[in-house]
Design a protein around this motif. Structure first.
Motif, PDB file in Angstrom:
ATOM      1  N   LEU A   1       0.837  -1.199   0.000  1.00 36.29           N
ATOM      2  CA  LEU A   1       0.000   0.000   0.000  1.00 36.29           C
ATOM      3  C   LEU A   1       0.872   1.248   0.000  1.00 36.29           C
ATOM      4  CD1 LEU A   1      -2.938  -0.828   2.400  1.00 36.29           C
ATOM      5  CD2 LEU A   1      -3.023  -0.344  -0.048  1.00 36.29           C
ATOM      6  N   LEU A   2       1.914   1.232   0.854  1.00 38.10           N
ATOM      7  CA  LEU A   2       2.813   2.380   0.938  1.00 38.10           C
ATOM      8  C   LEU A   2       3.446   2.666  -0.410  1.00 38.10           C
ATOM      9  CD1 LEU A   2       4.889   2.227   4.221  1.00 38.10           C
ATOM     10  CD2 LEU A   2       3.366   4.029   3.416  1.00 38.10           C
ATOM     11  N   CYS A   3       3.855   1.589  -1.096  1.00 35.73           N
ATOM     12  CA  CYS A   3       4.495   1.756  -2.394  1.00 35.73           C
ATOM     13  C   CYS A   3       3.551   2.425  -3.369  1.00 35.73           C
ATOM     14  CB  CYS A   3       4.937   0.420  -2.964  1.00 35.73           C
ATOM     15  SG  CYS A   3       6.375  -0.191  -2.117  1.00 35.73           S
ATOM     16  N   SER A   4       2.300   1.977  -3.393  1.00 31.44           N
ATOM     17  CA  SER A   4       1.396   2.571  -4.376  1.00 31.44           C
ATOM     18  C   SER A   4       1.139   4.034  -4.018  1.00 31.44           C
ATOM     19  CB  SER A   4       0.107   1.785  -4.505  1.00 31.44           C
ATOM     20  OG  SER A   4      -0.409   1.499  -3.251  1.00 31.44           O
ATOM     21  N   PHE A   5       1.204   4.351  -2.712  1.00 35.98           N
ATOM     22  CA  PHE A   5       1.053   5.750  -2.319  1.00 35.98           C
ATOM     23  C   PHE A   5       2.198   6.591  -2.864  1.00 35.98           C
ATOM     24  CE2 PHE A   5      -2.240   5.209   0.900  1.00 35.98           C
ATOM     25  CZ  PHE A   5      -2.910   6.395   0.684  1.00 35.98           C
ATOM     26  N   ALA A   6       3.418   6.039  -2.777  1.00 32.22           N
ATOM     27  CA  ALA A   6       4.594   6.785  -3.214  1.00 32.22           C
ATOM     28  C   ALA A   6       4.536   7.058  -4.709  1.00 32.22           C
ATOM     29  CB  ALA A   6       5.859   6.014  -2.854  1.00 32.22           C
ATOM     30  N   VAL A   7       3.945   6.134  -5.461  1.00 25.94           N
ATOM     31  CA  VAL A   7       3.900   6.302  -6.910  1.00 25.94           C
ATOM     32  C   VAL A   7       2.881   7.385  -7.303  1.00 25.94           C
ATOM     33  CG1 VAL A   7       3.333   5.168  -9.087  1.00 25.94           C
ATOM     34  CG2 VAL A   7       4.738   3.995  -7.393  1.00 25.94           C
ATOM     35  N   VAL A   8       1.728   7.351  -6.616  1.00 24.19           N
ATOM     36  CA  VAL A   8       0.706   8.362  -6.904  1.00 24.19           C
ATOM     37  C   VAL A   8       0.991   9.579  -6.029  1.00 24.19           C
ATOM     38  CG1 VAL A   8      -1.764   8.758  -7.215  1.00 24.19           C
ATOM     39  CG2 VAL A   8      -0.890   6.432  -7.143  1.00 24.19           C
ATOM     40  N   ALA A   9       2.071  10.295  -6.358  1.00 21.96           N
ATOM     41  CA  ALA A   9       2.507  11.406  -5.522  1.00 21.96           C
ATOM     42  C   ALA A   9       1.591  12.612  -5.716  1.00 21.96           C
ATOM     43  CB  ALA A   9       3.935  11.771  -5.876  1.00 21.96           C
ATOM     44  N   GLU A  10       1.524  13.425  -4.678  1.00 24.88           N
ATOM     45  CA  GLU A  10       0.753  14.660  -4.740  1.00 24.88           C
ATOM     46  C   GLU A  10       1.396  15.645  -5.706  1.00 24.88           C
ATOM     47  OE1 GLU A  10      -1.830  16.485  -2.810  1.00 24.88           O
ATOM     48  OE2 GLU A  10      -2.549  14.418  -2.800  1.00 24.88           O
ATOM     49  N   GLU A  11       0.607  16.276  -6.529  1.00 24.69           N
ATOM     50  CA  GLU A  11       1.120  17.373  -7.359  1.00 24.69           C
ATOM     51  C   GLU A  11       1.142  18.630  -6.513  1.00 24.69           C
ATOM     52  OE1 GLU A  11      -0.433  18.511 -11.051  1.00 24.69           O
ATOM     53  OE2 GLU A  11       1.037  17.151 -11.927  1.00 24.69           O
ATOM     54  N   PRO A  12       2.152  19.487  -6.694  1.00 24.07           N
ATOM     55  CA  PRO A  12       2.121  20.768  -5.968  1.00 24.07           C
ATOM     56  C   PRO A  12       0.901  21.586  -6.415  1.00 24.07           C
ATOM     57  CG  PRO A  12       4.264  20.412  -7.052  1.00 24.07           C
ATOM     58  CD  PRO A  12       3.351  19.327  -7.515  1.00 24.07           C
ATOM     59  N   SER A  13       0.444  22.494  -5.545  1.00 16.88           N
ATOM     60  CA  SER A  13      -0.694  23.361  -5.881  1.00 16.88           C
ATOM     61  C   SER A  13      -0.331  24.253  -7.065  1.00 16.88           C
ATOM     62  CB  SER A  13      -1.034  24.236  -4.677  1.00 16.88           C
ATOM     63  OG  SER A  13       0.019  25.165  -4.471  1.00 16.88           O
ATOM     64  N   GLN A  14      -1.344  24.841  -7.691  1.00 20.93           N
ATOM     65  CA  GLN A  14      -1.094  25.744  -8.825  1.00 20.93           C
ATOM     66  C   GLN A  14      -0.133  26.867  -8.433  1.00 20.93           C
ATOM     67  OE1 GLN A  14      -2.069  25.463 -12.043  1.00 20.93           O
ATOM     68  NE2 GLN A  14      -2.848  23.447 -11.464  1.00 20.93           N
ATOM     69  N   ASP A  15      -0.340  27.439  -7.233  1.00 23.57           N
ATOM     70  CA  ASP A  15       0.538  28.528  -6.776  1.00 23.57           C
ATOM     71  C   ASP A  15       1.972  28.060  -6.630  1.00 23.57           C
ATOM     72  OD1 ASP A  15      -1.536  30.221  -6.680  1.00 23.57           O
ATOM     73  OD2 ASP A  15      -1.624  30.425  -4.484  1.00 23.57           O
ATOM     74  N   ARG A  16       2.117  26.869  -6.035  1.00 22.33           N
ATOM     75  CA  ARG A  16       3.460  26.334  -5.827  1.00 22.33           C
ATOM     76  C   ARG A  16       4.102  26.005  -7.186  1.00 22.33           C
ATOM     77  NH1 ARG A  16       7.989  26.842  -3.227  1.00 22.33           N
ATOM     78  NH2 ARG A  16       9.070  24.892  -2.792  1.00 22.33           N
ATOM     79  N   GLN A  17       3.318  25.526  -8.137  1.00 27.30           N
ATOM     80  CA  GLN A  17       3.864  25.236  -9.464  1.00 27.30           C
ATOM     81  C   GLN A  17       4.408  26.516 -10.105  1.00 27.30           C
ATOM     82  OE1 GLN A  17       1.267  22.995 -12.058  1.00 27.30           O
ATOM     83  NE2 GLN A  17       0.858  21.441 -10.499  1.00 27.30           N
ATOM     84  N   ALA A  18       3.698  27.631  -9.908  1.00 32.35           N
ATOM     85  CA  ALA A  18       4.169  28.909 -10.461  1.00 32.35           C
ATOM     86  C   ALA A  18       5.487  29.304  -9.787  1.00 32.35           C
ATOM     87  CB  ALA A  18       3.111  29.986 -10.256  1.00 32.35           C
ATOM     88  N   GLU A  19       5.569  29.075  -8.452  1.00 29.70           N
ATOM     89  CA  GLU A  19       6.814  29.386  -7.727  1.00 29.70           C
ATOM     90  C   GLU A  19       7.967  28.522  -8.230  1.00 29.70           C
ATOM     91  OE1 GLU A  19       4.723  30.391  -3.452  1.00 29.70           O
ATOM     92  OE2 GLU A  19       6.262  28.834  -3.505  1.00 29.70           O
TER      93      GLU A  19
END
Ligand code: HEC
Length: 102
Positions: free
Chosen positions: A10-28
């Motif tokens: 389960l942990l492994c599949s969590f690591a693969v489906v990583a969170e994308e940074p927020s739109q603001d953070r992506q701009a930064e």
């Protein structure tokens, strides 16, 4: 035993489906790329003191290798470690962004 193996999976599949940074953070992050990374890799990332970070030059390098380089820097070169500023997820996003930029 079976239970802990399941947790690991389960942990492994969590690591693969990583969170994308927020739109603001992506701009930064894009800003950081231009101004901080750009000071060595060139404003258009075509290379300078550091090598080119254009998709055409990175396509044969694995994401894991590039993520490790950005997180830890390269010893005895000018490439500094960024792990105090960038999480693994943010670094992964940056590498995908670089690899997918035209
Ligand atoms: C102070 C200068 C400097 C800064 C700032 C810098 N780099 Fe680097 N970077 C280098 C150098 C020099 C190398 C080549 C190291 C070597 O000789 O292996 C490098 C290598 C790399 C590589 C490996 C490229 C390859 O083809 O193997 C990546 C990826 C990278 N940098 C990304 C970044 C990112 C992303 C940033 C900004 C967050 C950044 N760098 C900021 C100097 C810099």
């Amino acid at each position: 035993m079976r239970f802990s193996l399941l947790c690991l999976t389960l942990l492994c599949s969590f690591a693969v489906v990583a969170e994308e940074p927020s739109q603001d953070r992506q701009a930064e992050l894009k800003n950081l790329l231009k101004h901080d990374c750009g000071s060595c890799h060139g404003l258009t990332l075509k290379g300078g003191l550091g090598p080119s970070l254009l998709a055409t030059d990175l396509h044969n390098k694995s994401a894991e290798f590039l993520i490790a380089t950005i997180q830890n820097g390269r010893k005895d070169t000018a490439m500094p470690p960024w792990k105090t500023f960038l999480s693994i997820d943010e670094t992964r996003w940056l590498v995908q962004h670089l690899k997918n930029s035209p």
